[in-house]
Write a protein that holds these residues in place. Structure first.
Motif, PDB file in Angstrom:
ATOM      1  N   VAL A  43       4.955  13.091   2.948  1.00  0.00           N
ATOM      2  CA  VAL A  43       5.131  12.688   1.478  1.00  0.00           C
ATOM      3  C   VAL A  43       6.411  12.477   1.182  1.00  0.00           C
ATOM      4  N   ALA A  44       6.677  11.047   0.726  1.00  0.00           N
ATOM      5  CA  ALA A  44       7.768  10.657   0.390  1.00  0.00           C
ATOM      6  C   ALA A  44       8.346  10.179  -0.949  1.00  0.00           C
ATOM      7  N   ALA A  45       9.519  10.437  -1.361  1.00  0.00           N
ATOM      8  CA  ALA A  45       9.944   9.797  -2.815  1.00  0.00           C
ATOM      9  C   ALA A  45      10.708   8.499  -2.329  1.00  0.00           C
ATOM     10  N   ILE A  46      10.477   7.735  -3.272  1.00  0.00           N
ATOM     11  CA  ILE A  46      11.360   6.450  -3.189  1.00  0.00           C
ATOM     12  C   ILE A  46      11.572   5.829  -4.546  1.00  0.00           C
ATOM     13  N   PRO A  47      12.960   5.326  -4.833  1.00  0.00           N
ATOM     14  CA  PRO A  47      13.376   5.212  -6.187  1.00  0.00           C
ATOM     15  C   PRO A  47      12.767   3.906  -6.720  1.00  0.00           C
ATOM     16  N   THR A  64       0.791  -1.069   0.169  1.00  0.00           N
ATOM     17  CA  THR A  64       0.001  -0.030  -0.097  1.00  0.00           C
ATOM     18  C   THR A  64       0.802   1.269  -0.114  1.00  0.00           C
ATOM     19  N   TYR A  65       1.956   1.383   0.964  1.00  0.00           N
ATOM     20  CA  TYR A  65       2.669   2.461   0.860  1.00  0.00           C
ATOM     21  C   TYR A  65       3.418   2.594  -0.580  1.00  0.00           C
ATOM     22  N   LEU A  66       4.152   1.461  -0.820  1.00  0.00           N
ATOM     23  CA  LEU A  66       4.922   1.456  -2.339  1.00  0.00           C
ATOM     24  C   LEU A  66       4.234   1.362  -3.345  1.00  0.00           C
ATOM     25  N   VAL A  69       8.805  -3.495   4.531  1.00  0.00           N
ATOM     26  CA  VAL A  69       8.212  -2.358   4.592  1.00  0.00           C
ATOM     27  C   VAL A  69       7.280  -2.448   5.668  1.00  0.00           C
ATOM     28  N   GLY A  70       6.187  -3.617   5.396  1.00  0.00           N
ATOM     29  CA  GLY A  70       5.112  -3.501   6.093  1.00  0.00           C
ATOM     30  C   GLY A  70       5.368  -3.775   7.610  1.00  0.00           C
ATOM     31  N   VAL A  84      14.681   0.582   6.659  1.00  0.00           N
ATOM     32  CA  VAL A  84      14.680  -0.381   6.032  1.00  0.00           C
ATOM     33  C   VAL A  84      14.713  -0.625   4.528  1.00  0.00           C
ATOM     34  N   ILE A  85      14.330   0.698   3.959  1.00  0.00           N
ATOM     35  CA  ILE A  85      14.449   0.955   2.310  1.00  0.00           C
ATOM     36  C   ILE A  85      15.089   2.295   2.045  1.00  0.00           C
ATOM     37  N   GLU A  86      15.531   2.537   0.834  1.00  0.00           N
ATOM     38  CA  GLU A  86      15.988   4.013   0.522  1.00  0.00           C
ATOM     39  C   GLU A  86      14.590   4.782   0.316  1.00  0.00           C
ATOM     40  N   ALA A  87      14.530   5.756   1.068  1.00  0.00           N
ATOM     41  CA  ALA A  87      13.405   6.673   0.828  1.00  0.00           C
ATOM     42  C   ALA A  87      13.801   8.220   1.282  1.00  0.00           C
ATOM     43  N   ARG A  88      13.162   9.090   0.798  1.00  0.00           N
ATOM     44  CA  ARG A  88      13.385  10.424   0.990  1.00  0.00           C
ATOM     45  C   ARG A  88      11.994  11.409   1.346  1.00  0.00           C
ATOM     46  N   GLU A  89      11.962  11.845   2.562  1.00  0.00           N
ATOM     47  CA  GLU A  89      10.619  12.637   2.722  1.00  0.00           C
ATOM     48  C   GLU A  89      10.885  13.920   2.145  1.00  0.00           C
TER      49      GLU A  89
END
Length: 360
Positions: free
Chosen positions: A325-329, A18-20, A217-218, A238-243
């Motif tokens: 709100v975040a960005a994930i590659p 859901t997040y990804l 992630v869950g 746990v993962i690459e993510a940028r807020e």
């Protein structure tokens, strides 16, 4: 290697996808309700690593097309199981057996669709996803980018009708999209969708290991909720993510048309700055108050409710929510082929953007 997924494992997967999903892929709540109704002892889903698949075996993608808002009000399992059954019957005519199921996209509902199908049919689920995110159109996907044929395409309805589509050009995903969306509208914005039968070599061009990645992630989300700690911080460990920002949703402009939910979500930060997230089911772009694009598809743009810790899709966002709100590659396969961005150009043009990619 292969492992059995129990209810808790599936719950963790659903929170992660859901997040990804980046705003699309259907609502989490319906899937959690359906999962809870399943008997604990009957939920033993075999999740198979792609390396365990034989070269001469086939897997098929199962998904649900339609409006995320509609999915909140509809038991979508009828139309999707109908499409799977129709596909399997069609392949029997060609003496081909579908050995495995894989998910067509990330999302609270659309990842649960193949899970339910696999459980019902007693088939293994491959640890592969078609996108490693959610996508708004058939042609905005890794299957089309890497020339996996879309023939046959089998659609199932809530009335248990089976519609078989054989494309003149098995790689013409735009025609397939047109047919599927028109039928989606004809059947009240909800239709099951089964296609992209693929072998092991083809599936390596999609997103192997996707469900294991999402489960990680869950787990982080559920742990953060339980311990009442910062959810985004837990995810970023746990993962690459940028807020990109935190703020309050102050406006949602929403219009359902053509089988999609279109709109712009406005998020206002504490210092009064407005940010605008354009979406067509999925989040496509984030713009600042001056109109500068900060991130765009195929990179993933994700919302999480900071008050509840729940990941959000665009059918669940509401004015007044405090969100991260975040960005994930996106998975590397999106960027290995130039078509991984080019396939989004028509979608981006509809929301007024004709520039190049804005990557993580």
């Amino acid at each position: 290697m292969s492992r059995l997924l129990k209810k808790q494992d599936i719950k963790e997967v659903l929170y992660g996808v859901t997040y990804l999903g980046g705003g699309g892929g259907g609502p989490l709540g319906i899937s959690l309700e359906l999962l809870e109704k399943l008997d604990d002892d009957e939920v033993n889903l075999e999740l198979l690593d792609l390396s365990e698949m034989k070269d001469n075996e086939y897997a098929v993608m199962v998904a649900c097309l339609g409006s995320p808002v509609k999915m909140q009000k509809t038991n979508f399992t009828v139309c999707t199981s109908t499409s799977v059954a129709g596909f399997k019957n069609e392949m029997k005519k060609e003496n081909k057996e579908v050995n495995y199921i894989y998910s067509g996209e990330y999302g609270g509902a659309n990842t649960f669709v193949p899970i339910l199908a696999a459980l019902k049919l007693g088939m293994p689920l491959l640890d592969v996803d078609g996108q490693g995110r959610a996508v708004p159109e058939i042609n905005t996907g890794l299957g089309p980018v890497y020339d996996i044929p879309i023939d046959p395409m089998v659609l199932g309805t809530m009335n248990e009708d089976v519609i078989m589509v054989h494309a003149k050009d098995p790689l013409d995903c735009k025609s397939a999209e047109l047919i599927a969306r028109q039928l989606c509208q004809a059947y009240d914005m909800m239709i099951g969708f089964t296609t992209w039968m693929a072998n092991k070599k083809q599936l390596h061009n999609l997103v192997p290991g996707a469900l294991t990645h999402a489960q990680k992630v869950g787990k982080a989300i559920l742990k953060a909720k339980s311990e009442k700690i910062d959810v985004f911080k837990a995810i970023s460990e746990v993962i690459e993510a940028r807020e990109i920002l935190r703020g309050e949703i102050t406006d949602i402009h929403l219009e359902a048309k053509g089988g999609f939910d279109y709109g712009v979500t406005t998020v206002t930060t504490k210092d009064g700055q407005n940010y605008y997230i354009s979406f067509q089911n999925e989040n496509l772009l984030v713009k600042d108050s001056e109109g500068k694009v900060l991130i765009g598809v195929p990179e993933i743009i994700s919302f999480i409710d900071l008050d509840t810790g729940n990941p959000l899709n665009n059918g669940e966002t509401k004015v007044g929510m405090n969100v991260s709100v975040a960005a994930i590659p996106a998975h590397e396969n999106w960027w290995k082929n130039p078509r991984g961005f080019e396939c989004w150009k028509d979608v981006l043009a509809r929301v007024g953007y004709t520039g190049g990619s804005v990557r993580y």
